[in-house]
Design a protein around this motif. Structure first.
Motif, short mmCIF file in Angstrom:
data_model
loop_
_atom_site.label_atom_id
_atom_site.label_comp_id
_atom_site.label_asym_id
_atom_site.label_seq_id
_atom_site.Cartn_x
_atom_site.Cartn_y
_atom_site.Cartn_z
N LEU A 88 -10.24 0.95 -3.91
CA LEU A 88 -8.80 1.02 -4.18
C LEU A 88 -8.50 1.95 -5.35
O LEU A 88 -7.56 2.75 -5.30
CB LEU A 88 -8.26 -0.38 -4.48
CG LEU A 88 -8.22 -1.36 -3.31
CD1 LEU A 88 -7.97 -2.77 -3.81
CD2 LEU A 88 -7.14 -0.94 -2.31
N LEU A 134 -1.29 0.84 -3.72
CA LEU A 134 -2.70 0.64 -4.04
C LEU A 134 -2.87 -0.08 -5.37
O LEU A 134 -3.73 -0.96 -5.52
CB LEU A 134 -3.42 1.98 -4.06
CG LEU A 134 -3.56 2.67 -2.70
CD1 LEU A 134 -3.97 4.13 -2.89
CD2 LEU A 134 -4.57 1.94 -1.82
N LEU A 154 -2.04 -3.54 1.87
CA LEU A 154 -2.86 -2.46 2.38
C LEU A 154 -2.29 -1.88 3.68
O LEU A 154 -2.44 -0.69 3.95
CB LEU A 154 -4.30 -2.94 2.61
CG LEU A 154 -5.18 -2.93 1.36
CD1 LEU A 154 -6.55 -3.54 1.67
CD2 LEU A 154 -5.36 -1.51 0.83
N CYS A 192 -10.48 1.08 2.90
CA CYS A 192 -10.00 -0.06 2.11
C CYS A 192 -9.54 -1.19 3.04
O CYS A 192 -9.85 -2.37 2.80
CB CYS A 192 -8.86 0.37 1.19
SG CYS A 192 -9.35 1.40 -0.20
#
Length: 203
Positions: A88, A134, A154, A192
């Motif tokens: 991240l 993020l 996300l 991610c």
């Protein structure tokens, strides 16, 4: 002036050493010793510790394996949660670097017409939102937030990461100034998402 001053200063310092086309082999973010994350919600530990030996195996579950595997070698990556946190952080820096390049392109676009300026402005706004998303995800992760909140944040990041590409796809007469950055950031965000989803499913 960008609202992400801190991230942009870091990005500027890294620009010379870390190209958009690379696999993030040069950057070594400094993480908290605790690594964050792993909070509890309703008696169940979110993203529970799997042990450092699981990191390489987790990277086999993501789409862009080389990018992920490289991060497992960085200082401070000793648990899956730290791996996600590092992913991240690196992705946020990459997105801030893209935002910087777009800001430069906006200043250089004088005389290229309102369509180009408008497209660049929209791209820059999307990358600013991506950095925000993020950073918010990291805060949620490191404060022991729920897995649902992490995945929701996300998912928003995933949308922001493809906005710029979509904008220029809709205007084929215009050329994006950051095609390589667009692809790289999108891949990092994808990883991610994959990491968060995989860690969440672990017993």
């Amino acid at each position: 002036m960008s609202r992400h001053i801190g991230a942009l200063i870091l990005a500027a310092a890294l620009t010379a050493a870390w190209s958009y086309g690379g696999d993030a082999r040069v950057v070594h973010p400094v993480l908290n010793a605790s690594g964050g994350g792993g909070g509890e919600d309703g008696g169940r530990r979110l993203f529970g510790p799997l042990g450092c030996g699981e990191c390489a195996a987790l990277c086999q579950q993501v789409h862009y394996k080389t990018l992920c595997t490289t991060m497992t070698t960085l200082p401070g990556v000793n648990t899956p949660v730290q791996l996600l946190d590092t992913a991240l952080r690196i992705t946020a820096v990459k997105a801030a670097m893209a935002e910087m390049k777009l800001d430069q392109a906006i200043r250089a676009s004088a005389g290229q017409g309102t369509a180009m300026t408008s497209s660049l402005d929209s791209c820059k706004e999307s990358y600013a939102s991506l950095v925000d998303s993020l950073q918010s995800t990291r805060k949620t992760l490191n404060s022991g937030g729920s897995s649902a909140d992490i995945m929701s944040e996300l998912s928003a990041a995933g949308t922001f990461s493809t906005d710029c590409e979509d904008i220029f796809d809709e205007r084929p007469e215009l050329q994006s100034p950051i095609p390589g950055a667009q692809r790289h950031v999108s891949r990092l965000v994808s990883n991610c998402l994959d990491l968060a989803a995989t860690i969440e499913k672990q017993p």
